[in-house]
Write an enzyme that holds these catalytic residues in place. Structure first.
Site, PDB file in Angstrom:
ATOM      1  CG  ASP A   6      -1.658   1.247   1.464  1.00  0.00           C
ATOM      2  OD1 ASP A   6      -2.378   1.659   0.547  1.00  0.00           O
ATOM      3  OD2 ASP A   6      -1.496   1.849   2.544  1.00  0.00           O
ATOM      4  CG  ASP A   8      -1.702   7.728   0.358  1.00  0.00           C
ATOM      5  OD1 ASP A   8      -0.821   8.602   0.367  1.00  0.00           O
ATOM      6  OD2 ASP A   8      -2.422   7.498  -0.626  1.00  0.00           O
ATOM      7  CG  ASP A 167      -2.077   2.145   6.542  1.00  0.00           C
ATOM      8  OD1 ASP A 167      -2.128   1.914   5.317  1.00  0.00           O
ATOM      9  OD2 ASP A 167      -2.688   3.087   7.080  1.00  0.00           O
TER      10      ASP A 167
END
Length: 223
Positions: A6, A8, A167
């Site tokens: 990922d 961001d 995240d």
């Protein structure tokens, strides 16, 4: 092994830019901006899905216009200050080390736009490390498994040989539904207990823990 990151909240600490752009988007339409914690909770989703969640229960919110205003604000800010949102400590070193390993291929799967990902790769000079990417312009929003499935097909890996690093619970659920492994990072936008509940086999506290979590041997010491 295909290792999919990922962007961001995992590689890039972009929360301040995202919150600022979303605040501007809502206020430009005369609306109260969502609270920071609500904005951070939807990072990783495509913009339409994110705005829909933030505006849930407000039938008078112009979702498409808010999404367009967010994209415009976010892009203006990144064009004005390309390095305002920094890479997390250890991110570049980890990408470089993994890309140098035989049998390891790196990719990105992100709710960002195609234009945003291309700018990210150029700004941080990462093109030589990343073999392929999927964005919100290429596939359904996370947690739909299409991004991972498409990357597997393009790069010639099975889901079982693929690991998603992210995240948010959206990353973990996407990996689970694609049949891939999932490893969470603890410095992003969703807490560790939620990542574990969504399928993370481990949650890292530092990037230098990733090699062991992937099951790769530690690099040999130089003579």
């Amino acid at each position: 092994m295909l290792v999919v990151f990922d962007v961001d909240g995992t590689l890039l600490d972009s929360q301040h830019g995202i919150v600022a752009a979303m605040t501007e988007a809502y206020e430009s339409h005369g609306l109260d901006a969502p609270a920071r914690e609500h904005v951070v909770s939807i990072v990783g989703l495509s913009v339409p899905e994110a705005v829909a969640r933030l505006s849930a229960g407000f039938d008078d919110h112009p979702l498409e216009a808010i999404g367009a205003a967010f994209r415009a604000s976010f892009m203006r800010a990144r064009q004005a200050e390309p390095h305002a949102d920094p890479l997390y400590p250890g991110a570049r070193e980890t990408l470089e080390a993994l890309a140098a390993r035989p049998g390891v291929t790196l990719a990105l799967a992100t709710g960002n736009s195609r234009r945003g990902v291309e700018r990210f790769l150029d700004t941080f000079e990462l093109r030589g490390l990343i073999a392929a990417s999927r964005t919100a312009d290429d596939a359904p929003s996370k947690p739909h498994p299409a991004m991972i499935r498409q990357l597997c097909d393009e790069l010639g890996f099975s889901p079982e040989a693929t690991v998603m690093i992210g995240d948010t619970t959206f990353d973990m659920l996407m990996a689970r539904d694609a049949g891939a492994r999932a490893i969470g990072v603890g410095w992003g936008y969703h807490p560790a207990d939620r990542l574990h509940a969504a399928g993370a086999e481990a949650v890292l506290s530092r990037f230098d823990e990733l090699v062991a979590a992937l099951g790769l041997p530690e690099p040999a010491e130089a003579a």
